[in-house]
Design a protein around this motif. Sequence first.
Motif, mmCIF file in Angstrom:
data_model
loop_
_atom_site.group_PDB
_atom_site.id
_atom_site.type_symbol
_atom_site.label_atom_id
_atom_site.label_comp_id
_atom_site.label_asym_id
_atom_site.label_seq_id
_atom_site.Cartn_x
_atom_site.Cartn_y
_atom_site.Cartn_z
ATOM 1 N N TRP A 14 61.403 -25.428 61.172
ATOM 2 C CA TRP A 14 60.227 -24.601 61.498
ATOM 3 C C TRP A 14 59.543 -24.074 60.242
ATOM 4 O O TRP A 14 58.334 -23.904 60.210
ATOM 5 N N ILE A 15 60.345 -23.830 59.187
ATOM 6 C CA ILE A 15 59.730 -23.334 57.943
ATOM 7 C C ILE A 15 58.757 -24.384 57.406
ATOM 8 O O ILE A 15 57.604 -24.089 57.069
ATOM 9 N N TYR A 16 59.258 -25.609 57.385
ATOM 10 C CA TYR A 16 58.445 -26.690 56.790
ATOM 11 C C TYR A 16 57.271 -27.034 57.700
ATOM 12 O O TYR A 16 56.187 -27.363 57.236
ATOM 13 N N LEU A 17 57.547 -26.928 58.991
ATOM 14 C CA LEU A 17 56.466 -27.174 59.946
ATOM 15 C C LEU A 17 55.380 -26.115 59.761
ATOM 16 O O LEU A 17 54.191 -26.425 59.704
ATOM 17 N N PHE A 18 55.816 -24.869 59.603
ATOM 18 C CA PHE A 18 54.857 -23.789 59.374
ATOM 19 C C PHE A 18 54.064 -24.044 58.087
ATOM 20 O O PHE A 18 52.839 -23.936 58.068
ATOM 21 N N ASN A 19 54.799 -24.406 57.014
ATOM 22 C CA ASN A 19 54.115 -24.700 55.747
ATOM 23 C C ASN A 19 53.069 -25.793 55.933
ATOM 24 O O ASN A 19 51.925 -25.672 55.503
ATOM 25 N N SER A 20 53.490 -26.862 56.569
ATOM 26 C CA SER A 20 52.577 -27.983 56.778
ATOM 27 C C SER A 20 51.355 -27.561 57.583
ATOM 28 O O SER A 20 50.224 -27.894 57.242
ATOM 29 N N LEU A 21 51.613 -26.804 58.659
ATOM 30 C CA LEU A 21 50.500 -26.391 59.518
ATOM 31 C C LEU A 21 49.546 -25.464 58.781
ATOM 32 O O LEU A 21 48.325 -25.596 58.889
ATOM 33 N N LEU A 22 50.115 -24.565 57.994
ATOM 34 C CA LEU A 22 49.273 -23.633 57.245
ATOM 35 C C LEU A 22 48.406 -24.391 56.242
ATOM 36 O O LEU A 22 47.188 -24.192 56.164
ATOM 37 N N VAL A 23 49.067 -25.278 55.487
ATOM 38 C CA VAL A 23 48.340 -26.039 54.465
ATOM 39 C C VAL A 23 47.266 -26.903 55.118
ATOM 40 O O VAL A 23 46.116 -26.952 54.665
ATOM 41 N N VAL A 24 47.624 -27.545 56.211
ATOM 42 C CA VAL A 24 46.668 -28.465 56.828
ATOM 43 C C VAL A 24 45.512 -27.679 57.461
ATOM 44 O O VAL A 24 44.361 -28.118 57.419
ATOM 45 N N ALA A 25 45.805 -26.508 58.032
ATOM 46 C CA ALA A 25 44.741 -25.742 58.679
ATOM 47 C C ALA A 25 43.738 -25.241 57.640
ATOM 48 O O ALA A 25 42.535 -25.519 57.731
ATOM 49 N N ILE A 26 44.246 -24.549 56.631
ATOM 50 C CA ILE A 26 43.333 -24.010 55.611
ATOM 51 C C ILE A 26 42.673 -25.155 54.843
ATOM 52 O O ILE A 26 41.470 -25.143 54.593
ATOM 53 N N GLY A 27 43.512 -26.150 54.495
ATOM 54 C CA GLY A 27 43.001 -27.283 53.712
ATOM 55 C C GLY A 27 41.884 -28.024 54.429
ATOM 56 O O GLY A 27 40.850 -28.344 53.834
ATOM 57 N N THR A 28 42.058 -28.277 55.723
ATOM 58 C CA THR A 28 41.047 -29.036 56.453
ATOM 59 C C THR A 28 39.745 -28.250 56.547
ATOM 60 O O THR A 28 38.660 -28.800 56.355
ATOM 61 N N VAL A 29 39.869 -26.957 56.827
ATOM 62 C CA VAL A 29 38.658 -26.131 56.929
ATOM 63 C C VAL A 29 37.913 -26.118 55.594
ATOM 64 O O VAL A 29 36.700 -26.368 55.534
ATOM 65 N N LEU A 30 38.659 -25.863 54.503
ATOM 66 C CA LEU A 30 38.019 -25.816 53.187
ATOM 67 C C LEU A 30 37.421 -27.171 52.818
ATOM 68 O O LEU A 30 36.293 -27.268 52.340
ATOM 69 N N GLN A 31 38.202 -28.209 53.062
ATOM 70 C CA GLN A 31 37.750 -29.549 52.688
ATOM 71 C C GLN A 31 36.474 -29.926 53.428
ATOM 72 O O GLN A 31 35.517 -30.427 52.832
ATOM 73 N N THR A 32 36.441 -29.662 54.740
ATOM 74 C CA THR A 32 35.260 -30.018 55.515
ATOM 75 C C THR A 32 34.051 -29.195 55.063
ATOM 76 O O THR A 32 32.944 -29.717 54.928
ATOM 77 N N THR A 33 34.282 -27.908 54.808
ATOM 78 C CA THR A 33 33.181 -27.051 54.367
ATOM 79 C C THR A 33 32.613 -27.537 53.039
ATOM 80 O O THR A 33 31.392 -27.722 52.893
ATOM 81 N N VAL A 34 33.508 -27.749 52.080
ATOM 82 C CA VAL A 34 33.058 -28.178 50.756
ATOM 83 C C VAL A 34 32.364 -29.544 50.846
ATOM 84 O O VAL A 34 31.297 -29.754 50.259
ATOM 85 N N SER A 35 32.941 -30.453 51.617
ATOM 86 C CA SER A 35 32.345 -31.786 51.735
ATOM 87 C C SER A 35 30.951 -31.704 52.341
ATOM 88 O O SER A 35 30.025 -32.386 51.898
ATOM 89 N N ALA A 36 30.809 -30.882 53.394
ATOM 90 C CA ALA A 36 29.514 -30.789 54.067
ATOM 91 C C ALA A 36 28.461 -30.216 53.121
ATOM 92 O O ALA A 36 27.330 -30.714 53.055
ATOM 93 N N LEU A 37 28.845 -29.182 52.369
ATOM 94 C CA LEU A 37 27.884 -28.577 51.438
ATOM 95 C C LEU A 37 27.516 -29.558 50.327
ATOM 96 O O LEU A 37 26.341 -29.709 49.974
ATOM 97 N N ALA A 38 28.530 -30.248 49.805
ATOM 98 C CA ALA A 38 28.267 -31.221 48.738
ATOM 99 C C ALA A 38 27.380 -32.342 49.264
ATOM 100 O O ALA A 38 26.421 -32.765 48.606
ATOM 101 N N ALA A 39 27.683 -32.798 50.484
ATOM 102 C CA ALA A 39 26.912 -33.888 51.067
ATOM 103 C C ALA A 39 25.465 -33.457 51.284
ATOM 104 O O ALA A 39 24.534 -34.233 51.061
#
Lengths: 279, 364
Positions: free
Chosen positions: A66-91
């Motif tokens: 569960w620790i690693y699952l939590f880590n993965s979920l946290l990273v993927v949630a924040i990462g995806t939001v940031l990545q999509t935002t930055v990509s959209a603005l750059a695009a």
Amino acid sequence: MKTTFPQKLARGAVYALLLIVFCGPFWGILATAFSKTTVQPGQLLLWPDQPTLDHFIYAWTEVKAWIYLFNSLLVVAIGTVLQTTVSALAAYALARKKFRGAAFISLAILSTMMLPDEVISIPLYLILHQKIPLLGVSIYNSYAALILPLVGWAFSVFLLTEFMKAVPRDLEDAARVDGANEIQIFLKVIVPLVKPALGTTTIFGFLMIWDQYLLPLIAVDDRSLYTIPVVLRSLRVDEIMQQNIFIAVTVIATVPCIVVYLLLQKQFNRGLMSGAVKG
Amino acid sequence: MGSVSLKNVSKSFGSVKVIHDVSLEIDEGEFCVLIGPSGSGKSTLLRIIAGLEDVSSGNISIGKRHVTDLPPKQRDIAMVFQTYALYPQMTVRENMGFALKLAGLPKAQINTKVTEVARMLELDQLLERLPKELSGGQRQRVSMGRAIVRNPSVFLFDEPLSNLDAKLRVQVRGEIADLHRRLQTTSVYVTHDQVEAMTLGQKIVVLKDGRVEQVGKPLELYDDPVNTFVASFLGTPTINLIEAEVTGLGDACAARLPDGTLTPLGQSNGCTTGQKILFGIRPEHARLSLEDQPGAIRARIHAVENTGSDMVVFNDAEGFRITSAFKEQRTLEPGASVSILPDPAKIRIFDAATGKRIRRSEDA
């Protein structure tokens, strides 16, 4: 046209074959994870034997999946939001704005796609260890180290750029005449029109971040910050760990991907299709 | 409401100059049409007024305000686009209310205004639809509604009818004219269609290569063009321009056409014999007759176009072509010999080298 029986048979055979090729491994993993019978590395059960949840309970409580699952979920949630935002603005900038050096920046972003992760692993390691001016600490061994290197992703920038280029310029002008400022044009006119593409880049981004293996290895050495893929690898080489438990963790690692895919399936297919039709 | 004034406006894209020193006054409440072939800079000029393009030099005022450096939203203008430019993801109601919403008006007020304008344009049944669920004409009306809702000082129209089919175009053209009569809002309208220009415009500005060729009321431009470009740009079928030479005829002047016909030009104030000119006569002023007439151009019918209301006859004379048009229905066959007599009062002559109008004393 009417299909004859042999045609139907042939088609059925092809479908069955595809089903076995794609779903077979999943089935094997599930069957093994839920079975009491132990298997050797590289082996899978084809049918559950003495069904049990023991491996999952062990994976959860002892391996602390569960620790690693939590880590993965946290990273993927924040990462995806940031990545999509930055990509959209750059695009948006690349697709709609004329500025000095735009072509060079495009090329620079594109060139990052040519470099395999392994090539940049040492520079990345060094950068992550750099102390941030004023703060005096590096982001090494933190969630930031797991997320920030993934925020800029050329693939999603380029996909979104192409979609935004296709939005008629008149719409932007109309919004400008209607009194919209730059941010309102972006949020209320451009973004709603490239939603299918945003869906696609979100899913691809999610998978890309979820699958990260090399980056977490470089970015953290504190086991409590490990993500699921890193832990899977360490369990794989752990000789006393039972194979069934390793497989149970694998199942746990797969579930979020399947859930996200099912949730965004429509967007995913539409995004792929529209990309295909546009050529 | 406001007048629009352009003073010495120029615009370059890189090293290419597309608008050359244009000055223009559009009065309050006036319907002004900018017309010209593609590449004449008419749309660029409209976008400059809108603030969507900045100027390289010159000044723009709307009403009493200098707006040269102001962004579109501060110019108090509304624009109707050729492609309608409706936001696809918004309903008709949202499209029409978008500008008001951005301006921060309360919801109730937006609703009242949108409903009022929708009723005026007969869009009230369509308010909850998306643009893709509307026909071309309806979309165009929504895009006009979006402009009207804001009650701007100036309406800008960028070829609003060119995506509609011929029948709808006539209908919407009428609606635009009605609307202007009712609202009396200053309007600037860009088109390449001279029928639209002639029927809608109170003032027409003819543009070519980014320069103003002539400004005037529709009939002024039609009857009194300053050069061959304006003369041939307005009017269908287009004006006959025949290469000719000025020659003396008794104590007056005449034009010697390529076939040798001498057509009196009047020109009692003297003429330059031997001057090369373009002899211009509009088809409806070139009277066609089957009988031989003294002083007429002899020709043979090449083709006849009959629209039911009008007849257009293309004739081959010796060394040139001449078109004649009239209302009455006559039986005419290609190949028949005819004689064509230009109405002396309607002859317009132009300098062959520069294309500039040569004014006869009779023209005034």
